[in-house]
Design an enzyme around this catalytic site. Structure first.
Site, PDB file in Angstrom:
ATOM      1  N   ASP A  34       0.830  -1.220   0.000  1.00 35.26           N
ATOM      2  CA  ASP A  34       0.000   0.000   0.000  1.00 35.26           C
ATOM      3  C   ASP A  34       0.861   1.267   0.000  1.00 35.26           C
ATOM      4  OD1 ASP A  34      -2.375   1.392  -0.018  1.00 35.26           O
ATOM      5  OD2 ASP A  34      -2.748   1.172   2.134  1.00 35.26           O
ATOM      6  N   HIS A  51       2.335   3.355  -8.955  1.00 35.54           N
ATOM      7  CA  HIS A  51       2.115   1.917  -9.177  1.00 35.54           C
ATOM      8  C   HIS A  51       3.300   1.299  -9.923  1.00 35.54           C
ATOM      9  CE1 HIS A  51      -1.768   2.324  -7.460  1.00 35.54           C
ATOM     10  NE2 HIS A  51      -2.294   3.018  -8.454  1.00 35.54           N
ATOM     11  N   LEU A 145       9.630 -21.093  -5.189  1.00 37.86           N
ATOM     12  CA  LEU A 145       8.820 -20.073  -4.501  1.00 37.86           C
ATOM     13  C   LEU A 145       7.450 -20.027  -5.152  1.00 37.86           C
ATOM     14  CD1 LEU A 145       8.425 -17.471  -2.686  1.00 37.86           C
ATOM     15  CD2 LEU A 145       9.323 -16.162  -4.602  1.00 37.86           C
TER      16      LEU A 145
HETATM   17  C1  IPE Z   1      -5.551  -2.686  -0.209  1.00 37.82           C
HETATM   18  O1  IPE Z   1      -5.205  -1.367  -0.318  1.00 37.82           O
HETATM   19  C2  IPE Z   1      -5.561  -3.340  -1.551  1.00 37.82           C
HETATM   20  C3  IPE Z   1      -4.267  -3.475  -2.205  1.00 37.82           C
HETATM   21  C4  IPE Z   1      -3.115  -3.152  -1.711  1.00 37.82           C
HETATM   22  C5  IPE Z   1      -4.318  -4.077  -3.516  1.00 37.82           C
HETATM   23  P1  IPE Z   1      -6.300  -0.207  -0.456  1.00 37.82           P
HETATM   24  O2  IPE Z   1      -5.547   1.058  -0.625  1.00 37.82           O
HETATM   25  O3  IPE Z   1      -7.280  -0.540  -1.517  1.00 37.82           O
HETATM   26  O4  IPE Z   1      -7.043  -0.269   0.940  1.00 37.82           O
HETATM   27  P2  IPE Z   1      -7.940   0.805   1.703  1.00 37.82           P
HETATM   28  O5  IPE Z   1      -8.969   1.305   0.735  1.00 37.82           O
HETATM   29  O6  IPE Z   1      -7.040   1.911   2.143  1.00 37.82           O
HETATM   30  O7  IPE Z   1      -8.512   0.059   2.863  1.00 37.82           O
HETATM   31  C1  IPE Z   2      -1.648   0.244  -3.358  1.00 34.58           C
HETATM   32  O1  IPE Z   2      -1.417   1.616  -3.382  1.00 34.58           O
HETATM   33  C2  IPE Z   2      -1.938  -0.314  -4.724  1.00 34.58           C
HETATM   34  C3  IPE Z   2      -3.323  -0.719  -4.936  1.00 34.58           C
HETATM   35  C4  IPE Z   2      -4.298  -0.630  -4.080  1.00 34.58           C
HETATM   36  C5  IPE Z   2      -3.654  -1.247  -6.239  1.00 34.58           C
HETATM   37  P1  IPE Z   2      -2.599   2.658  -3.337  1.00 34.58           P
HETATM   38  O2  IPE Z   2      -2.996   3.006  -4.739  1.00 34.58           O
HETATM   39  O3  IPE Z   2      -3.698   2.194  -2.480  1.00 34.58           O
HETATM   40  O4  IPE Z   2      -1.885   3.902  -2.671  1.00 34.58           O
HETATM   41  P2  IPE Z   2      -2.526   4.925  -1.642  1.00 34.58           P
HETATM   42  O5  IPE Z   2      -3.057   4.125  -0.513  1.00 34.58           O
HETATM   43  O6  IPE Z   2      -3.599   5.667  -2.379  1.00 34.58           O
HETATM   44  O7  IPE Z   2      -1.382   5.802  -1.249  1.00 34.58           O
HETATM   45 MG    MG Z   3      -4.127   2.400  -0.523  1.00 39.42          MG
END
Ligand code: IPE
Ligand code: IPE
Ligand code: MG
Length: 255
Positions: A34, A51, A145
């Site tokens: 995240d 990303h 793995l």
């Molecule tokens: C969880 O992260 C999903 C992934 C990392 C793919 P999110 O960014 O979607 O989660 P919330 O919305 O903050 O809970």
């Molecule tokens: C995690 O990073 C990737 C996915 C959920 C696909 P985020 O896109 O959620 O990044 P933040 O949480 O907005 O910083």
């Molecule tokens: Mg996120």
């Protein structure tokens, strides 16, 4: 918040591989990758750039898991709730998935990585489906793995799917209700045959599961960091493993 992280992390600065292989490693590591968006925002870049940088971190972490000999890694790449994001971001994420597989597949294959997806793949764009299927097929024989990529994955959906499948077997007379136990459930989850995660890492400071592996995390150790996923480096992984090695796992019993 800061004191919380201090309390649960021993913080030995920049541990080396030698220091973490002295004690047993987690057999199965799960990661909620995240903070890509916030990383990009901090740098004044579009979210997609975050990303892309996150995919680079994944490459690095997969390499490290191979190096230290960790047999299972599960990463959360796209949740059933991530469809709520703007269509351009969803498109960018799907394109990146295709690009990641195209770029990495050869190396992953050579390194003995078995790629397996968990989640509802059939709802992904067709190019993503075909790349994912190709990657799964071409790495099916590998066993160094197991890399489980959670794609269009939701923990509640996984449990619901398992329940429906079990109910179907009961209705058809193949499965007596009295024989249903936790092993039956586990056989019907997307993760059938894979041990539960020993350690979960979530980056970017969020203290929640966001619908990830709800059944499987029953006795998993959690490790959180405020570091955004694109900034997560090998020494952070070593730190998480080191902290895990000093946890006392009791599974409800006594030490
Ligand atoms: C969880 O992260 C999903 C992934 C990392 C793919 P999110 O960014 O979607 O989660 P919330 O919305 O903050 O809970
Ligand atoms: C995690 O990073 C990737 C996915 C959920 C696909 P985020 O896109 O959620 O990044 P933040 O949480 O907005 O910083
Ligand atoms: Mg996120």
């Amino acid at each position: 918040m800061r004191s919380f992280f201090k309390k649960f992390c021993k913080s030995a600065p920049h541990l080396t591989q030698q220091e973490i292989i002295k004690l047993p490693l987690p057999r199965h590591l799960a990661i909620i990758m995240d903070g890509n968006g916030r990383w990009a925002k901090k740098k004044g870049l579009p979210r997609a750039a975050g990303h892309r940088a996150g995919a680079e971190t994944l490459r690095l972490i997969v390499e490290t898991c191979l190096e230290v000999g960790m047999p299972y890694l599960t990463v959360y790449a796209f949740s059933t709730e991530n469809w709520k994001r703007p269509p351009e971001e969803v498109k960018a994420l799907m394109a990146l998935l295709v690009e990641y597989i195209e770029k990495e597949l050869q190396q992953l294959k050579q390194n003995g990585v078995k790629i397996k997806t968990i989640g509802n793949i059939s709802e992904l764009p067709s190019t993503a489906i075909s790349r994912v299927q190709k990657a799964e097929k071409e790495t099916a024989h590998n066993h160094k793995l197991v890399l489980q990529i959670a794609l269009n994955y939701g923990g509640r959906k996984e449990i619901l799917d398992a329940v429906k499948s079990i109910a179907g077997e009961v209705a058809s007379g193949r499965l007596p209700v009295a024989t249903i136990d936790t092993a039956t459930m586990e056989e019907h989850l997307y993760t059938a045959g894979v041990p539960d995660p020993d350690l979960l890492i979530r980056t970017a400071g969020e203290l929640r599961l966001s619908n990830f592996l709800l059944w499987q995390f029953a006795y998993t150790e959690f490790w959180f960091t405020e570091v955004f996923w694109p900034d997560f480096k090998v020494h952070h992984l070593y730190q998480a493993i080191y902290d895990y090695q000093y946890r006392q796992r009791r599974f409800g019993g006594l030490k």
